[in-house]
Write a protein that holds these residues in place. Sequence first.
Motif, mmCIF file in Angstrom:
data_model
loop_
_atom_site.group_PDB
_atom_site.id
_atom_site.type_symbol
_atom_site.label_atom_id
_atom_site.label_comp_id
_atom_site.label_asym_id
_atom_site.label_seq_id
_atom_site.Cartn_x
_atom_site.Cartn_y
_atom_site.Cartn_z
ATOM 1 N N ARG A 156 27.545 46.014 40.349
ATOM 2 C CA ARG A 156 28.114 46.231 39.015
ATOM 3 C C ARG A 156 27.750 47.616 38.492
ATOM 4 O O ARG A 156 28.542 48.260 37.803
ATOM 5 N N MET A 157 26.569 48.119 38.869
ATOM 6 C CA MET A 157 26.167 49.464 38.464
ATOM 7 C C MET A 157 26.965 50.525 39.226
ATOM 8 O O MET A 157 27.195 51.618 38.708
ATOM 9 N N GLU A 158 27.390 50.213 40.448
ATOM 10 C CA GLU A 158 28.176 51.146 41.260
ATOM 11 C C GLU A 158 29.649 51.142 40.860
ATOM 12 O O GLU A 158 30.366 52.127 41.079
ATOM 13 N N ASN A 159 30.125 50.054 40.273
ATOM 14 C CA ASN A 159 31.551 49.939 39.945
ATOM 15 C C ASN A 159 32.107 51.103 39.129
ATOM 16 O O ASN A 159 33.215 51.559 39.423
ATOM 17 N N PRO A 160 31.401 51.645 38.129
ATOM 18 C CA PRO A 160 31.965 52.799 37.408
ATOM 19 C C PRO A 160 32.244 53.995 38.326
ATOM 20 O O PRO A 160 33.233 54.720 38.116
ATOM 21 N N ASN A 161 31.425 54.211 39.346
ATOM 22 C CA ASN A 161 31.666 55.303 40.297
ATOM 23 C C ASN A 161 32.935 55.044 41.108
ATOM 24 O O ASN A 161 33.715 55.960 41.365
ATOM 25 N N VAL A 162 33.127 53.792 41.520
ATOM 26 C CA VAL A 162 34.318 53.439 42.288
ATOM 27 C C VAL A 162 35.559 53.568 41.405
ATOM 28 O O VAL A 162 36.584 54.106 41.845
ATOM 29 N N VAL A 163 35.457 53.123 40.150
ATOM 30 C CA VAL A 163 36.583 53.251 39.212
ATOM 31 C C VAL A 163 36.940 54.723 39.020
ATOM 32 O O VAL A 163 38.117 55.099 39.049
ATOM 33 N N SER A 164 35.932 55.569 38.859
ATOM 34 C CA SER A 164 36.179 57.001 38.667
ATOM 35 C C SER A 164 36.882 57.610 39.877
ATOM 36 O O SER A 164 37.853 58.358 39.744
ATOM 37 N N TRP A 205 33.963 35.766 39.270
ATOM 38 C CA TRP A 205 34.609 36.857 40.000
ATOM 39 C C TRP A 205 35.704 37.495 39.167
ATOM 40 O O TRP A 205 35.727 38.718 38.966
ATOM 41 N N VAL A 206 36.622 36.676 38.645
ATOM 42 C CA VAL A 206 37.753 37.176 37.862
ATOM 43 C C VAL A 206 37.263 37.848 36.578
ATOM 44 O O VAL A 206 37.776 38.912 36.188
ATOM 45 N N ASN A 207 36.259 37.270 35.936
ATOM 46 C CA ASN A 207 35.717 37.863 34.706
ATOM 47 C C ASN A 207 35.080 39.220 34.987
ATOM 48 O O ASN A 207 35.217 40.153 34.184
ATOM 49 N N ALA A 208 34.407 39.367 36.119
ATOM 50 C CA ALA A 208 33.785 40.655 36.474
ATOM 51 C C ALA A 208 34.845 41.711 36.776
ATOM 52 O O ALA A 208 34.691 42.873 36.400
ATOM 53 N N ILE A 209 35.912 41.322 37.444
ATOM 54 C CA ILE A 209 37.021 42.252 37.707
ATOM 55 C C ILE A 209 37.537 42.810 36.385
ATOM 56 O O ILE A 209 37.719 44.019 36.221
ATOM 57 N N ARG A 210 37.763 41.921 35.451
ATOM 58 C CA ARG A 210 38.293 42.308 34.144
ATOM 59 C C ARG A 210 37.278 43.160 33.367
ATOM 60 O O ARG A 210 37.618 44.222 32.841
ATOM 61 N N ALA A 211 36.027 42.696 33.315
ATOM 62 C CA ALA A 211 34.990 43.384 32.539
ATOM 63 C C ALA A 211 34.714 44.796 33.043
ATOM 64 O O ALA A 211 34.469 45.708 32.257
ATOM 65 N N ASP A 212 34.772 44.979 34.367
ATOM 66 C CA ASP A 212 34.462 46.285 34.954
ATOM 67 C C ASP A 212 35.704 47.162 35.128
ATOM 68 O O ASP A 212 35.609 48.256 35.669
ATOM 69 N N ASN A 213 36.858 46.659 34.694
ATOM 70 C CA ASN A 213 38.118 47.405 34.760
ATOM 71 C C ASN A 213 38.461 47.817 36.189
ATOM 72 O O ASN A 213 38.815 48.961 36.463
ATOM 73 N N LEU A 214 38.367 46.846 37.099
ATOM 74 C CA LEU A 214 38.652 47.084 38.516
ATOM 75 C C LEU A 214 40.130 46.755 38.753
ATOM 76 O O LEU A 214 40.482 45.611 39.058
ATOM 77 N N THR A 215 40.969 47.759 38.637
ATOM 78 C CA THR A 215 42.421 47.548 38.588
ATOM 79 C C THR A 215 43.104 47.519 39.949
ATOM 80 O O THR A 215 44.328 47.469 40.016
ATOM 81 N N TRP A 216 42.361 47.548 41.023
ATOM 82 C CA TRP A 216 42.938 47.488 42.360
ATOM 83 C C TRP A 216 42.973 46.037 42.844
ATOM 84 O O TRP A 216 42.518 45.127 42.166
ATOM 85 N N GLN A 217 43.459 45.850 44.061
ATOM 86 C CA GLN A 217 43.584 44.518 44.662
ATOM 87 C C GLN A 217 42.205 43.959 45.039
ATOM 88 O O GLN A 217 41.351 44.688 45.528
#
Length: 187
Positions: free
Chosen positions: A91-99, A123-135
């Motif tokens: 979850r801490m790495e997700n902002p780097n992947v989003v960027s 799982w679905v809530n984390a996708i939404r919360a972290d703004n992970l807009t890919w598949q």
Amino acid sequence: SCYIIAIDFSNENIPIENMLEALGNIDPSMAKNSYVVSANKKADAIKGTMVGYPANNFTQNTPEGKPVKLSDYKGKYVLIDFWASWCKPCRMENPNVVSAFNRFKDKGFTVLGVSMDSNKEAWVNAIRADNLTWQHVSDLKGWGNEVGIMYGVKGIPQNFLLDKEGKIVAKNLRGPELYEKLAEIIK
């Protein structure tokens, strides 16, 4: 020797390069030997997780139940990102992947998230919360995720970066390393 090579493929202490070299030295007349066939199968599976080789293909379902195949992404740079909603480092790495995704998505780059979750709602809530807009895909088997097992995932976050032909060009890129590698390979 065929038996020993087949058995040694299960020994994680032997470097895979040594095993591949030994397998390459087996006399071609032994190609149909059951131990050689077994060792070649193991070698192909292992190579599918190594830099420089085509990635192992797989199919898993999205949260909506739609099957997605890795091979559907040929022609794009793809980051296979193994993660889970309960994994704080993920979850801490997700902002780097989003960027990185936002910076390179218009240049043929995408991410395919493979979740090691067993709880669909988390799982679905984390996708939404972290703004992970890919598949995203998962079989919701936690550490028993079949793709995770196929790729030898023993810790997360873990990722594999593929080129447009589906060959692994890098592994386990974090933070600025991911961005730098993408800038290097995507012109």
